[in-house]
Design an enzyme around this catalytic site. Structure first.
Site, mmCIF file in Angstrom:
data_model
loop_
_atom_site.group_PDB
_atom_site.id
_atom_site.type_symbol
_atom_site.label_atom_id
_atom_site.label_comp_id
_atom_site.label_asym_id
_atom_site.label_seq_id
_atom_site.Cartn_x
_atom_site.Cartn_y
_atom_site.Cartn_z
ATOM 1 N N ARG A 1 0.932 -1.220 -0.024
ATOM 2 C CA ARG A 1 0.088 0.010 0.124
ATOM 3 C C ARG A 1 0.642 1.328 0.034
ATOM 4 N NH1 ARG A 1 -5.692 1.421 0.351
ATOM 5 N NH2 ARG A 1 -6.436 -0.695 0.585
ATOM 6 N N GLU B 1 -10.226 5.236 6.973
ATOM 7 C CA GLU B 1 -8.879 5.675 6.815
ATOM 8 C C GLU B 1 -8.475 7.044 5.879
ATOM 9 O OE1 GLU B 1 -8.218 1.446 5.520
ATOM 10 O OE2 GLU B 1 -6.515 1.769 6.268
HETATM 11 N N1 MTE Z 1 -12.985 4.629 14.118
HETATM 12 C C1 MTE Z 1 -13.138 4.060 15.431
HETATM 13 N N2 MTE Z 1 -13.702 4.876 16.537
HETATM 14 N N3 MTE Z 1 -12.278 3.053 16.079
HETATM 15 C C2 MTE Z 1 -11.466 2.279 15.353
HETATM 16 O O1 MTE Z 1 -10.738 1.397 15.807
HETATM 17 N N4 MTE Z 1 -10.530 1.992 13.098
HETATM 18 C C3 MTE Z 1 -10.159 2.672 11.761
HETATM 19 C C4 MTE Z 1 -11.538 3.420 11.229
HETATM 20 N N5 MTE Z 1 -12.002 4.008 12.093
HETATM 21 C C5 MTE Z 1 -11.420 2.619 13.877
HETATM 22 C C6 MTE Z 1 -12.262 3.726 13.286
HETATM 23 C C7 MTE Z 1 -9.846 1.646 10.854
HETATM 24 S S1 MTE Z 1 -8.062 1.524 10.633
HETATM 25 C C8 MTE Z 1 -10.523 1.012 9.790
HETATM 26 S S2 MTE Z 1 -9.848 0.077 8.577
HETATM 27 C C9 MTE Z 1 -11.829 1.418 9.719
HETATM 28 O O2 MTE Z 1 -12.542 2.123 10.735
HETATM 29 C C10 MTE Z 1 -12.466 0.182 9.723
HETATM 30 O O3 MTE Z 1 -13.990 0.219 9.843
HETATM 31 P P1 MTE Z 1 -14.754 0.334 8.371
HETATM 32 O O4 MTE Z 1 -14.234 -0.658 7.365
HETATM 33 O O5 MTE Z 1 -16.192 -0.158 8.758
HETATM 34 O O6 MTE Z 1 -14.662 1.922 7.986
HETATM 35 N N1 LUZ Z 2 -5.461 -4.932 5.288
HETATM 36 C C1 LUZ Z 2 -5.159 -5.735 4.239
HETATM 37 C C2 LUZ Z 2 -5.515 -3.572 5.015
HETATM 38 O O1 LUZ Z 2 -4.834 -6.992 4.431
HETATM 39 N N2 LUZ Z 2 -5.143 -5.350 2.847
HETATM 40 C C3 LUZ Z 2 -5.521 -3.922 2.552
HETATM 41 O O2 LUZ Z 2 -4.968 -3.470 1.654
HETATM 42 C C4 LUZ Z 2 -5.536 -3.043 3.647
HETATM 43 N N3 LUZ Z 2 -5.686 -1.770 3.621
HETATM 44 C C5 LUZ Z 2 -5.994 -0.960 4.657
HETATM 45 C C6 LUZ Z 2 -6.135 -1.451 5.764
HETATM 46 N N4 LUZ Z 2 -5.929 -2.691 6.025
HETATM 47 MO MO1 MOS Z 3 -7.624 -0.484 9.267
HETATM 48 S S1 MOS Z 3 -5.740 -0.173 9.274
HETATM 49 O O1 MOS Z 3 -7.686 -1.318 7.823
HETATM 50 O O2 MOS Z 3 -7.773 -1.873 10.544
#
Ligand code: MTE
Ligand code: LUZ
Ligand code: MOS
Length: 750
Positions: free
Chosen positions: A304, A707
């Site tokens: 990534r 993200e």
């Molecule tokens: N928001 C909160 N409150 N707590 C979390 O742990 N994780 C983040 C984001 N927002 C997180 C968060 C991360 S790293 C990701 S990948 C996404 O939420 C995952 O959830 P989604 O795929 O439903 O957006």
């Molecule tokens: N996890 C993963 C991830 O396994 N592949 C991805 O591309 C990715 N991208 C964002 C966060 N987690």
């Molecule tokens: Mo988020 S780093 O894809 O859990």
């Protein structure tokens, strides 16, 4: 439409792993870990510890019934160290006792004899020694070599970015209970129940169907529980099966800080060439990723970094190389942005340095090079429905950038010590797991005979509001009130072979699966309604606000009656559905493909004030125009944006992980590791929703939000640099993050 967990959170009613009412006789586990970063284990003596009153069992590598192996992508990580240790914090033994205090006390009586070897902490040193997790990966486009002589300006340099602690409020942990037939039920704080299930099965030497994993919600994950929740669950499960008793294992905060991996620090070299007009012609970059002691998710994170190494810019000639370097730190892991931020920071630094040489504002170079519709990324995908320029222009006009800049210039002219700075930060983030096969999800929906609904998916609620979004999907397909719908726990017996809730795609993938399952039931309900009302054509039936319509006219039939009628007509009121987004692929050998379902764009303007005598700074304002698609929940999306930006600013500014030369984490408490608090939050925080009605693979066109906004935080770094520059215009600052107040002062006066 607020995240419905809010009320429970505020009242303290939400349950986490440590809150589960445990059965009588539940035992507690404590994990003994290495105090040495690199060495050979000569002996582990548990005899004295085992004698202690209240200790029920101590397990080391040799007690593992299955494989002592937890590596996901690469099989290079032991659950419990057998003959060597590779980082401080590496688990060596599990001590199980009647109380946590006893288990911890007993662990102190275990004698571990380790012959020390020299640890490697720096990724460049590891690279020199050939200590790599895998062979370097390269993405390329055009021909860099052939074009250097066409560049009017070439800038070269190095960039350092630091790690970051996830600091989820709920530490890692699991509860395991033996069940009939030699199996075990695990309650885990994990983003990936299936990974927990697989890992436990492997360690225990059991079939996956003997392991049930259940997750209610997490007190935060942020990527830290995408891969690294499994070991604690496997340990608790092993102890539970060995002792035939329920076992709980919760990491104390300090152990969690020491034992678990973090965002990867990166060390990078860049070379950028621009033509006379300020267009980037060439970009060559090498990333040295500090992977820690084993692979974990590092290869995917490294990918990534490459995918996002040109951020939201079009660069015709790119050569990007990335090396995953093995060091004696805890294995670093997923963290919001997943390597993307580290890649984007470097190109922003290169642009900053080019602008510095030209004596212009970096935003002129940024603007000149923004992606346009149809531009090709180095990995072969083309920018579609590109909102780079739209968000950039909209941010400049909505927030009146010329006026902001004028105010800052006036302020700085009058102020000697406090200097203000401003920076723009455009972002472009690809949505989908770049490992294509992970892009799949399932849902199981039950409509109960009283008209209430239960929905199970593979999605994990960790504060991001995915459960609320899934309920909205169900409410919308059935056109019923949202309080009829309950999110069930995420459980491997209801949704199997799930992917982690990660890559910001939790709502997209699981929401679409839920939509499909609901549609299956809805179609059956329409037939049942037609039968009940003796109507010919079920296609003309619709449900609107719990009323059944025929040919756009309300009938006497309501949702509740329809459900009981369908039940009595012997119509199935349950459906399981599977979703995999179409059209994405990636050829790893060629490093080309169409890995992302879509991209998310946006632009932030960040303004700071720096006290150049004290080194302290304030974030004055964050102003964002962001492409949400067509948001289905603005409250959640806005709060995800705010949270992500603050986390990104923290990474760039005050959050500093320090290790000493022995590989010991010095910042292993909240007194030494600082994260942004409410006082550090910007006084002004504006989030504008960019109108983008385009069709996309996002659920109801509501784009992924978890993200992408994290990367706006990078703008804070360059805003601070901008302020520093106005204090010391002649100085060429090194690009090293985080820009702590300490580093700021040293950079100004050294
Ligand atoms: N928001 C909160 N409150 N707590 C979390 O742990 N994780 C983040 C984001 N927002 C997180 C968060 C991360 S790293 C990701 S990948 C996404 O939420 C995952 O959830 P989604 O795929 O439903 O957006
Ligand atoms: N996890 C993963 C991830 O396994 N592949 C991805 O591309 C990715 N991208 C964002 C966060 N987690
Ligand atoms: Mo988020 S780093 O894809 O859990």
């Amino acid at each position: 439409m607020k995240n419905y967990d809010l009320v429970r959170h505020v009242k303290g009613e939400s349950k986490f792993v440590d809150d589960i009412l445990t059965p009588e006789g539940c035992l507690h586990a404590y994990v003994l870990y290495s105090q040495i970063a690199h060495g050979d284990i000569k002996s582990v003596n548990i005899d004295d510890a085992l004698q202690m009153e209240g200790v029920e069992g101590i397990f080391t590598a040799k007690d593992i019934p299955g494989e002592n192996q937890i590596g996901g992508i690469i099989q290079d990580e032991e659950l419990l160290a057998s003959c060597k240790v590779d980082f401080i914090g590496q688990p060596i033994a599990i001590v199980v006792a009647k109380t946590v205090a006893l288990a911890k006390e007993a662990s102190k009586k275990i004698i571990v004899d380790i012959e020390e070897l020299t640890p490697v902490i720096d990724p460049r040193v590891a690279f020199e020694k050939g200590e790599l997790i895998m062979s370097p990966r390269v993405f390329s486009l055009g021909d860099v070599e052939a074009n250097w002589n066409k560049c009017a300006l070439i800038v070269e340099g190095t960039v350092e970015s630091g790690g970051q602690e996830h600091l989820y409020l709920e530490t890692q942990g699991a509860f395991a209970c033996p069940v009939e037939g030699g199996g075990v039920k695990i309650v885990s704080s994990t983003q990936s129940p299936t990974t927990v299930q697989k890992t436990a099965a492997k360690v225990l030497g059991l079939k996956m169907h003997l392991i049930e994993v259940d997750v209610l919600r997490l007190g935060g994950g942020f990527g830290g529980k995408e891969d690294q929740a499994s070991q604690w669950a496997a340990m608790a499960a092993m102890a539970a099966l060995k002792l035939n008793k329920p076992v709980k294992l919760i990491l104390p905060r300090q152990d969690d800080l020491r034992m678990t991996g973090k965002r990867h620090p990166y060390s990078s070299d860049y070379k950028m060439g621009l033509n006379k007009e300020g267009k980037i012609v060439n970009y060559e970059v090498t990333f040295y990723q500090n992977a820690g002691a084993s692979a974990d998710l590092s290869p995917a994170i490294l990918d990534r970094t490459l995918f996002h190494c040109t951020n939201s810019y079009f660069v015709p000639n790119v050569k990007a190389t990335a090396c995953s370097c093995k060091t004696n730190l805890p294995p670093n892991t997923a963290f919001r942005g997943f390597g993307g931020p580290q890649g984007m920071f470097v190109i922003e630094a290169a642009i900053y340095k080019a602008a510095e040489k030209l004596g212009i504002d970096p935003c002129f170079i940024q603007e000149k090079n923004l992606l346009a519709e149809g531009d090709e990324f180095s990995y072969g995908q083309k920018a579609e429905q590109c909102m780079a320029t739209a968000s950039w222009e909209s941010a400049i006009s909505k927030f009146n950038l010329p006026h902001l800049k004028k105010e800052i210039d006036e302020f700085n002219a009058a102020s000697k010590i406090v200097k203000k700075g401003i920076a723009l930060m455009p972002i472009c983030f690809g949505i989908s797991f770049t490992t294509t096969f992970l892009n799949q999800a399932s849902a199981l929906v039950h409509v109960y005979s009283d008209g209430s609904v239960g929905v199970s998916t593979g999605a994990i609620e960790m504060g991001q509001g995915v459960n609320m979004k899934i309920r909205q999907v169900v409410a919308s397909v059935f056109s019923i009130k949202i309080d009829r719908i309950k999110n069930e726990t995420t459980n491997t017996t209801r949704n199997a072979n799930t992917s982690a809730t990660a890559a910001s795609s939790g709502a997209d993938l699981n929401g679409k699966a839920a939509q499909l399952a609901c549609n299956n039931i809805l179609n059956r309900l329409k037939d049942a309604a037609a039968k009940y009302l003796s109507l010919e054509n079920s296609d003309l039936i619709e449900i609107k606000d719990e009323v059944i319509y025929y040919e756009n006219k309300p009938t006497r039939l309501l949702w509740n009656e329809l459900i009981s009628s369908a039940y009595m007509q012997r119509v199935s009121l349950s459906s399981h559905a599977y979703y995999a987004p179409p059209g994405i692929y990636f050829d790893k050998d060629k490093a080309k493909g169409k890995p992302f379902a879509y991209h998310v764009y946006g632009t932030a303007i960040i303004q700071v004030a720096v006290d150049c005598l004290k080194g302290v700074y304030e974030i004055e304002s964050v102003k964002i125009v962001h492409d949400f698609g067509k948001s289905i929940n603005k409250a959640i999306d806005r709060s995800q944006t705010e949270g992500a930006v603050m986390q990104g600013i923290g990474w760039m500014t005050m959050e500093e992980l320090k290790y000493n030369e022995n590989g010991r984490l010095l910042t292993d408490a909240l007194s030494t590791y600082k994260v942004p608090d409410i006082y550090f939050a910007p006084k002004e925080f504006e989030v504008e929703f960019l109108d983008n009605p385009n069709d996309s693979l996002a659920v109801f066109n509501s784009k992924a939000i978890g993200e992408p906004p994290f990367m706006y935080g990078i703008g804070a770094y360059f805003a601070i640099m901008n302020a520093m520059k106005s204090y010391k215009p002649e100085k060429n600052f090194e690009i090293i993050s985080p820009m702590t107040p300490e580093r700021l002062l040293l950079s100004l006066y050294n």
